[in-house]
Design an enzyme around this catalytic site. Sequence first.
Site, PDB file in Angstrom:
ATOM      1  CD  GLU A   1      29.028 104.112  32.993  1.00  0.00           C
ATOM      2  OE1 GLU A   1      28.651 105.146  32.387  1.00  0.00           O
ATOM      3  OE2 GLU A   1      28.374 103.064  33.007  1.00  0.00           O
TER       4      GLU A   1
ATOM      5  CD  GLU B   1      30.336  99.181  24.639  1.00  0.00           C
ATOM      6  OE1 GLU B   1      29.342  98.484  24.911  1.00  0.00           O
ATOM      7  OE2 GLU B   1      30.940  99.880  25.485  1.00  0.00           O
TER       8      GLU B   1
ATOM      9  CE  LYS C   1      26.809 102.974  25.405  1.00  0.00           C
ATOM     10  NZ  LYS C   1      26.035 102.248  26.437  1.00  0.00           N
TER      11      LYS C   1
ATOM     12  CD  GLU D   1      24.977 107.237  25.220  1.00  0.00           C
ATOM     13  OE1 GLU D   1      25.773 106.410  25.671  1.00  0.00           O
ATOM     14  OE2 GLU D   1      24.405 108.085  25.930  1.00  0.00           O
TER      15      GLU D   1
END
Length: 344
Positions: A267, A316, A319, A325
């Site tokens: 990541e 997203e 999250k 995030e």
Amino acid sequence: MATLSITSGNLMVSIMFLIGLLMPTLQIAGVQSIGVCYGNNGDNLPSAQEVIDLYKSRNIGGMRLYYANQAALQALRGSTIQVILGVHNERLQEFAANPSTVNSWVQTNVRNYPDVKFRYIAIGNEVIPGGLAQYVLPAMQNIRSALVSAGLQDQIKVSTSVSTGVLGISFPPSHGSFSNEALTYLRPIVQFLVSNGSPLLANVYPYFSYVNNLNSISLPYALFTSPSTVVTDDQFQYQNLFDAIMDAVYAALEKVGGPNVVIVVSESGWPSAGGTAATSDNARTYNANLIGHVARGTPRRSGRAIDTYVFAMFNENQKQPPGVEQNFGLFYPNKQPVYPISFP
């Protein structure tokens, strides 16, 4: 993803996609895998088939799946996309204790998909150190045994994904070492990696090191845009924070008998909204520069291309915590790019 300071070591990187506005002619010579992480923490994301179609249309050559998403695996059939397949953290204890469960999982999610290009299986994500850390190695061993039984041990490598929270010392990079808490688990894991020719998967995030150390780390150093050397460490010179983080992990591996263990960046990315320095321009700059840089390696591993997976495919909305995030995506859920991007 962990939010760690540079002093405790913040690790995490991923990417390999071109940003046409900034680097339209960039060549990624020698990089084995250029991927993007496919997370599912959203209630408004496209179907798995649409996602895989988007990967294909954007020429994205690698994908990290955090669990055995059957719809995604079905959609990946016959594609050339190389896959990191994850095992959920909550299944680690079960996988460590029950080889038969592991054999069944490998049959269902790997052997049943001979036309999917699995490259790595990641046993857990950022669980070392912690309450689940004791289960990582036995789960890795059981997965490896199941792959051996299937004749897939040379094709698919077994590892685990760590954050830079495993570092007790991260600066200067040559002093990099694992914390005592992490070392209990990582020393035998590194020996497993050495014995089986597997890489260590690492989540590398200069962003979090930067925002947690605003007084000591400059934004250009974090974004790969510093015009000159910022840190000199013995014979190595560092012009960007990513290299410094990576080489701290390499130094830590060397200290526990893993000098030849390769790091795969499972990541890495930069948020486009929701917090300090989180803008579309900064996200585009970071990812564009990261893409070009990983083909060249780090000062400690010069010329050794780094397999990298950018985090993440989509913003997203589920999250946690809310903020940055939820804003690491290259695309909105409607499949429109957050900023202009292209892939090699």
